[in-house]
Design a protein around this motif. Structure first.
Motif, PDB file in Angstrom:
ATOM      1  N   LEU A   1      44.570  34.050  34.232  1.00  0.00           N
ATOM      2  CA  LEU A   1      45.134  35.089  33.964  1.00  0.00           C
ATOM      3  C   LEU A   1      46.848  35.452  33.592  1.00  0.00           C
ATOM      4  CD1 LEU A   1      43.362  37.653  36.351  1.00  0.00           C
ATOM      5  CD2 LEU A   1      42.995  37.519  34.062  1.00  0.00           C
ATOM      6  N   LEU A   2      47.288  34.401  34.614  1.00  0.00           N
ATOM      7  CA  LEU A   2      48.246  34.475  33.734  1.00  0.00           C
ATOM      8  C   LEU A   2      48.955  33.886  32.507  1.00  0.00           C
ATOM      9  CD1 LEU A   2      50.587  33.531  37.236  1.00  0.00           C
ATOM     10  CD2 LEU A   2      50.754  35.572  35.763  1.00  0.00           C
ATOM     11  N   ILE A   3      47.923  32.646  32.123  1.00  0.00           N
ATOM     12  CA  ILE A   3      48.256  32.390  30.918  1.00  0.00           C
ATOM     13  C   ILE A   3      47.600  32.876  29.633  1.00  0.00           C
ATOM     14  CG2 ILE A   3      47.133  30.096  29.281  1.00  0.00           C
ATOM     15  CD1 ILE A   3      46.887  29.019  32.114  1.00  0.00           C
ATOM     16  N   TYR A   4      46.634  33.499  30.097  1.00  0.00           N
ATOM     17  CA  TYR A   4      45.592  34.334  29.160  1.00  0.00           C
ATOM     18  C   TYR A   4      46.884  35.984  28.875  1.00  0.00           C
ATOM     19  CZ  TYR A   4      42.436  37.013  26.527  1.00  0.00           C
ATOM     20  OH  TYR A   4      41.560  37.106  25.367  1.00  0.00           O
ATOM     21  N   LEU A   5      47.155  36.814  30.032  1.00  0.00           N
ATOM     22  CA  LEU A   5      47.720  37.774  28.997  1.00  0.00           C
ATOM     23  C   LEU A   5      48.970  37.885  29.574  1.00  0.00           C
ATOM     24  CD1 LEU A   5      45.148  40.127  32.029  1.00  0.00           C
ATOM     25  CD2 LEU A   5      44.908  39.917  29.358  1.00  0.00           C
ATOM     26  N   ARG A   6      49.605  36.836  29.969  1.00  0.00           N
ATOM     27  CA  ARG A   6      51.129  36.740  30.034  1.00  0.00           C
ATOM     28  C   ARG A   6      51.787  37.343  30.343  1.00  0.00           C
ATOM     29  NH1 ARG A   6      52.044  34.283  24.163  1.00  0.00           N
ATOM     30  NH2 ARG A   6      50.998  32.352  23.942  1.00  0.00           N
ATOM     31  N   SER A   7      51.444  38.155  31.964  1.00  0.00           N
ATOM     32  CA  SER A   7      51.533  39.952  32.448  1.00  0.00           C
ATOM     33  C   SER A   7      51.213  38.817  34.114  1.00  0.00           C
ATOM     34  CB  SER A   7      50.723  41.108  31.959  1.00  0.00           C
ATOM     35  OG  SER A   7      51.671  41.609  32.717  1.00  0.00           O
ATOM     36  N   VAL A   8      52.574  39.519  35.261  1.00  0.00           N
ATOM     37  CA  VAL A   8      52.112  38.859  35.634  1.00  0.00           C
ATOM     38  C   VAL A   8      51.804  40.375  36.684  1.00  0.00           C
ATOM     39  CG1 VAL A   8      52.981  38.617  37.953  1.00  0.00           C
ATOM     40  CG2 VAL A   8      54.317  37.182  36.028  1.00  0.00           C
ATOM     41  N   VAL A   9      52.236  41.494  36.315  1.00  0.00           N
ATOM     42  CA  VAL A   9      52.023  42.798  36.965  1.00  0.00           C
ATOM     43  C   VAL A   9      50.703  42.996  36.675  1.00  0.00           C
ATOM     44  CG1 VAL A   9      52.124  45.182  36.623  1.00  0.00           C
ATOM     45  CG2 VAL A   9      54.098  43.236  37.099  1.00  0.00           C
ATOM     46  N   ALA A  10      49.695  42.593  35.275  1.00  0.00           N
ATOM     47  CA  ALA A  10      48.456  42.148  34.895  1.00  0.00           C
ATOM     48  C   ALA A  10      47.429  41.883  36.177  1.00  0.00           C
ATOM     49  CB  ALA A  10      48.601  42.733  33.331  1.00  0.00           C
ATOM     50  N   THR A  11      47.689  40.958  35.626  1.00  0.00           N
ATOM     51  CA  THR A  11      47.166  40.002  36.747  1.00  0.00           C
ATOM     52  C   THR A  11      46.854  40.282  38.370  1.00  0.00           C
ATOM     53  OG1 THR A  11      47.750  38.018  35.399  1.00  0.00           O
ATOM     54  CG2 THR A  11      47.742  37.255  37.288  1.00  0.00           C
ATOM     55  N   ALA A  12      48.532  40.713  38.474  1.00  0.00           N
ATOM     56  CA  ALA A  12      47.953  41.050  40.006  1.00  0.00           C
ATOM     57  C   ALA A  12      47.289  42.319  40.115  1.00  0.00           C
ATOM     58  CB  ALA A  12      49.585  41.726  41.305  1.00  0.00           C
ATOM     59  N   TYR A  13      47.163  43.333  39.409  1.00  0.00           N
ATOM     60  CA  TYR A  13      46.979  44.483  39.791  1.00  0.00           C
ATOM     61  C   TYR A  13      44.821  44.440  39.439  1.00  0.00           C
ATOM     62  CZ  TYR A  13      46.496  46.777  34.769  1.00  0.00           C
ATOM     63  OH  TYR A  13      46.842  46.500  33.886  1.00  0.00           O
ATOM     64  N   LEU A  14      44.650  43.198  38.560  1.00  0.00           N
ATOM     65  CA  LEU A  14      43.427  42.987  37.784  1.00  0.00           C
ATOM     66  C   LEU A  14      43.231  41.953  39.161  1.00  0.00           C
ATOM     67  CD1 LEU A  14      43.323  41.813  34.154  1.00  0.00           C
ATOM     68  CD2 LEU A  14      42.346  44.234  35.207  1.00  0.00           C
ATOM     69  N   ILE A  15      42.938  41.025  40.068  1.00  0.00           N
ATOM     70  CA  ILE A  15      43.112  40.230  41.254  1.00  0.00           C
ATOM     71  C   ILE A  15      42.423  41.318  42.336  1.00  0.00           C
ATOM     72  CG2 ILE A  15      43.238  38.766  43.253  1.00  0.00           C
ATOM     73  CD1 ILE A  15      42.234  37.455  40.306  1.00  0.00           C
ATOM     74  N   GLY A  16      43.793  42.406  41.977  1.00  0.00           N
ATOM     75  CA  GLY A  16      43.823  43.391  43.377  1.00  0.00           C
ATOM     76  C   GLY A  16      42.165  44.142  43.478  1.00  0.00           C
ATOM     77  N   THR A  17      41.676  44.540  42.190  1.00  0.00           N
ATOM     78  CA  THR A  17      41.102  45.283  41.915  1.00  0.00           C
ATOM     79  C   THR A  17      39.232  45.081  42.767  1.00  0.00           C
ATOM     80  OG1 THR A  17      41.086  45.467  39.444  1.00  0.00           O
ATOM     81  CG2 THR A  17      42.104  47.181  40.778  1.00  0.00           C
ATOM     82  N   VAL A  18      39.881  43.709  41.963  1.00  0.00           N
ATOM     83  CA  VAL A  18      37.894  42.784  42.229  1.00  0.00           C
ATOM     84  C   VAL A  18      37.816  42.862  43.276  1.00  0.00           C
ATOM     85  CG1 VAL A  18      36.745  40.562  41.569  1.00  0.00           C
ATOM     86  CG2 VAL A  18      37.988  41.819  39.546  1.00  0.00           C
ATOM     87  N   ILE A  19      38.850  41.985  43.906  1.00  0.00           N
ATOM     88  CA  ILE A  19      38.630  42.212  45.458  1.00  0.00           C
ATOM     89  C   ILE A  19      38.435  43.043  46.680  1.00  0.00           C
ATOM     90  CG2 ILE A  19      40.280  41.511  47.712  1.00  0.00           C
ATOM     91  CD1 ILE A  19      41.755  39.350  46.067  1.00  0.00           C
ATOM     92  N   LEU A  20      39.255  44.479  45.802  1.00  0.00           N
ATOM     93  CA  LEU A  20      38.729  45.853  47.171  1.00  0.00           C
ATOM     94  C   LEU A  20      36.975  45.468  46.506  1.00  0.00           C
ATOM     95  CD1 LEU A  20      39.246  48.854  48.134  1.00  0.00           C
ATOM     96  CD2 LEU A  20      40.625  49.770  45.480  1.00  0.00           C
ATOM     97  N   SER A  21      36.919  45.331  44.735  1.00  0.00           N
ATOM     98  CA  SER A  21      35.204  45.864  44.842  1.00  0.00           C
ATOM     99  C   SER A  21      34.719  45.238  45.696  1.00  0.00           C
ATOM    100  CB  SER A  21      35.057  45.227  43.470  1.00  0.00           C
ATOM    101  OG  SER A  21      34.187  45.125  42.180  1.00  0.00           O
ATOM    102  N   TYR A  22      34.672  43.399  45.903  1.00  0.00           N
ATOM    103  CA  TYR A  22      33.958  42.498  46.533  1.00  0.00           C
ATOM    104  C   TYR A  22      33.817  42.897  48.382  1.00  0.00           C
ATOM    105  CZ  TYR A  22      33.689  38.286  49.714  1.00  0.00           C
ATOM    106  OH  TYR A  22      33.146  38.043  50.997  1.00  0.00           O
ATOM    107  N   PHE A  23      34.905  43.576  48.988  1.00  0.00           N
ATOM    108  CA  PHE A  23      34.470  44.227  49.910  1.00  0.00           C
ATOM    109  C   PHE A  23      33.711  45.540  50.027  1.00  0.00           C
ATOM    110  CE2 PHE A  23      38.198  41.993  50.872  1.00  0.00           C
ATOM    111  CZ  PHE A  23      37.965  41.067  51.957  1.00  0.00           C
ATOM    112  N   ALA A  24      34.126  45.977  49.046  1.00  0.00           N
ATOM    113  CA  ALA A  24      33.682  47.352  48.398  1.00  0.00           C
ATOM    114  C   ALA A  24      31.387  47.290  48.650  1.00  0.00           C
ATOM    115  CB  ALA A  24      33.282  48.462  47.870  1.00  0.00           C
TER     116      ALA A  24
END
Length: 742
Positions: free
Chosen positions: A576-599
């Motif tokens: 995601l960092l390579i593709y989006l070149r954004s640390v912030v976007a990468t962080a919340y994309l990973i975070g939302t998917v992990i939250l979705s996993y536990f849900a």
């Protein structure tokens, strides 16, 4: 012209499209004819634990020191309500004499019940005299198919000798003899049979489901078959390759892996096709040339498809870090199938779309405004007014009220995730079987009439170094969870080594029983220490048997989870960092998917426990679900966020978010329904572990499709604004004063 555009042009050209189709056709036919089918190379009895695991080492010592008893038992359970008759016991004696004289295939031993006087044999009955258990030992390395043939012959011999049809007689039938085969061999054969029978029904069910959903969504028979054709070619290519790799010994593949791989191919593969098809349909409404529309579609979606495919491939490849065999075996088949499917989506599907053109969408053919007007004039009808493009309701909502959207979705997902903490897991293979399966019925009879632990005794082997082994057996027999301890046996190679079988007072496959293995080891070591001058006797104790193997399975699985989850997160983060070149976007994309996993785990547990009534789910499901859901969930985020990233270069960010959500909404919704549906097909199988896996994965995909992708991720992007692109820069495009309101 960039290289990728030249490639797309060659694949979709007048000759290139036919050449591409021919290449895939020849490749599929040649591989199918020349290489072995993957189904022919199944190894359903492959070891899951390495030689370094304690239970495996115990089995090796057992085989060396006690070779006559080193086989794997099939337990023949005879039961008659009201008590077994003398004729029943005489028939059993005839059977053991027959199998001793003429062993079944791969049989290595049978108890000489025919040599016992009748009173001694009657002493082996249950307390009420209704049940007896006769073990038949088979070679530990025997393949499942041979053992199945042996058990079939065993049933024929037993039916001929005992009379009637005892294997089809209900165990609670009044005054009728029933017979069941259980134990490790019976369980293994039954498990393999379930997966073998499931392959065809799973394939047909998945194909029909995908076809029906595509027809309902797109209402085009041609378009419905294009993804299926691509998936079919990918399946025909990947199957022989995996078969050849298995024959060479490079990989090991089993029925369960093939079943899940089939679902993954159809689900994820159809998604990739739909990402391209939706772009193609959109551009067909803008340009008259179908080839130009297809090239624009490829330019706009190929990067996201390639990135999505690579995300899944690398995530599934992380299973190579697993020590547990079942996890490790899935890595190559799953990742290779997705890789080939992604290639098919970027080559074969464009070629098919180029061949069919607008006819792909018949009877609802997309046309430009000019083409629609021309058709209307030819038919003498008024020219329809051009509909103004506008963002959908969800797109407008997430940019107008991002705080409300974020808080409400996080609360919903958080509450569901809270239920994941209540989840209970089990490593009991019997709980995966239908209640009317023979080996499970046999186990139930043993549990009711004897100790449940007698189904799979714990094998305790010690090196006494000359001390009295009775001290060990006496200490173990006093433990509250031990029902009985057999007389110690002396090793044939090293006479200081002794072995005894322990029957637990509980289900030997239960989590409770597994947790007793370290205690048994400590107690045996303490007994050795007390009877000798050795201050540390841990290295002189080996614990074997099914319970010990499952304990090692749990320990190994916990280790794999601790390793693989960070690896998967790290790989996806890097991509995601390579593709989006954004640390912030990468962080919340990973975070939302992990939250979705536990849900998904929480919602899955609600369905499995509170709706279906299961006490626990298979211990392997959390890791499998994580790898699949995080990788596949990120697919949808990548496709949606790619649209926003591209649009924000030519329009205000909020407008880009709104239109990006609306533009990708229908295709991702369609893809999510199809992917969830294909995993839900697993829930129709009579195998509880696949039922639970299918439920958790399906609800996880639906949560990503209907909550995370359309609401949570774009709302966070809208809240963060230009910060979402950090450390990259975002130049806000000013909306022209004459622009329509969105």
């Amino acid at each position: 012209m960039p290289m990728y555009e030249r490639f797309y042009s060659s694949v979709t050209g007048k000759k290139g499209r036919w050449i591409t189709l021919l290449v895939w056709l020849v490749l599929a036919v040649v591989l199918t004819v020349t290489l072995p089918a993957v189904g022919d190379e199944e190894a359903n009895n492959a070891a899951n634990l390495s030689d370094t695991k304690p239970s495996v080492q115990a089995a090796a010592v057992d085989a060396t020191e006690f070779p006559s008893d080193s086989g794997t038992p099939a337990l023949l359970v005879l039961h008659r309500e009201g008590g077994l008759t003398a004729d029943d016991l005489a028939g059993l004696q005839k059977l053991t004499a027959q199998w001793e004289a003429a062993p079944l295939p791969e049989q290595v031993g049978v108890p000489p019940l025919h040599k016992l006087p009748m009173p001694a044999l009657q002493a082996e009955l249950s307390e009420d005299g209704s049940t007896i258990v006769a073990p038949v030992l088979f070679a530990a390395g025997a393949d499942t198919e041979t053992m199945k043939e042996s058990l079939d012959q065993l049933r024929e011999d037993a039916a001929a000798t005992l009379g009637g049809d005892p294997f089809n007689t209900e165990t609670d039938a009044a005054d009728a003899l029933s017979a069941r085969i259980t134990g490790p061999v019976g369980i293994q054969v039954d498990a393999t049979g379930l997966f073998k029978n499931a392959d065809v029904s799973l394939l047909l069910g998945t194909v029909l489901l995908v076809l029906i959903i595509l027809l309902l969504i797109y209402r085009s028979p041609v378009l419905a078959f294009i993804p299926l054709i691509a998936v079919g070619f990918a399946y025909m290519v990947v199957g022989p390759i995996l078969g050849a790799m298995a024959r060479e010994g490079w990989i090991t593949i089993d029925s369960q892996g093939i079943s899940i791989m089939t679902v993954l191919l159809f689900g994820a593969g159809t998604d990739y096709c739909l990402f391209l098809i939706s772009q193609f349909r959109h551009h067909l409404g803008e340009v008259e040339s179908k080839r130009e529309a297809l090239l624009k579609a490829l330019t706009g979606s190929a990067g996201a498809i390639a990135m999505s495919g690579l995300t899944v491939v690398l995530s599934l490849s992380a299973l190579l870090f697993a020590q547990y065999g079942a996890y490790h075996r899935f890595a190559v088949p799953f990742s290779l199938s997705i890789l080939i499917m992604a290639i098919a989506s970027l080559t074969l599907v464009p070629a098919l779309l180029a061949i069919f053109g607008r006819t792909s969408f018949y009877p609802f053919v997309p046309r430009t405004a000019e083409m629609i007007a021309e058709r209307a004039r030819k038919k003498g009808k008024p020219v329809p007014a051009k509909k103004a493009a506008r963002a959908g309701r969800i797109g407008r909502l997430v940019v107008r009220r991002p705080w409300a959207v974020v808080l409400s979705t996080v609360i919903v997902l958080g509450v569901l995730a809270g239920f994941s903490s209540q989840m209970k897991v089990t490593f009991d293979i019997l709980s995966s079987f239908p209640s009317d399966m023979e080996s499970r019925e046999g186990f139930k009879v043993i549990g009711e009439q004897f100790s449940e632990g007698s189904l799979a005794p714990v094998r305790v082997i010690v090196d006494t170094e000359g001390s009295d082994v009775k001290a060990v057996s006496e200490r173990l027999s006093k433990l509250p969870y031990v029902a009985s301890v057999s007389e110690p046996e002396q090793g044939q190679v090293n006479t200081n080594i002794a072995a005894m079988d322990i029957n637990l007072t509980m289900n030997p496959y239960s989590l409770e029983a597994m947790e007793l293995i370290p205690q048994l080891r400590e107690e045996a070591a303490a007994a050795l220490t007390a009877s000798s001058s050795d201050s540390a006797a841990d290295d002189r104790v080996w614990i074997g048997g099914q319970t010990a193997e499952q304990y090692d399975t749990k320990v190994t699985g916990d280790r794999d989870t601790r390793i693989i989850i960070p690896v998967v997160i790290g790989l996806i983060t890097l991509l995601l960092l390579i593709y989006l070149r954004s640390v912030v976007a990468t962080a919340y994309l990973i975070g939302t998917v992990i939250l979705s996993y536990f849900a998904a785990l929480g919602l899955g547990w609600i369905i499995i426990h509170y709706v279906l009534g299961a006490d626990a789910m298979s211990g392997s499901i959390p890791l499998y679900a994580f790898v699949f859901l995080v990788a596949l969930g990120e697919d949808y985020n990548i496709f949606m966020i790619s649209s926003i990233w591209e649009k924000r270069k030519r329009m205000p960010l909020k407008q880009a978010i709104s239109e990006g959500v609306s533009e990708t909404g229908s295709v991702i919704t369609s893809a999510g329904i199809i992917l969830a549906g294909t995993f839900a097909v697993l829930a129709s199988l009579p195998i509880q572990v696949l039922v639970h896996f299918g439920i958790v994965t399906a609800v996880g995909v639906l949560l990503d499709t209907f909550i995370v992708r359309p609401f949570l991720v774009p709302a966070i992007t809208a809240l963060l604004g230009r910060v979402a692109f950090w450390p990259g820069k975002h130049e806000e495009v000013k909306e022209p004063s004459s622009a329509a309101s969105h």
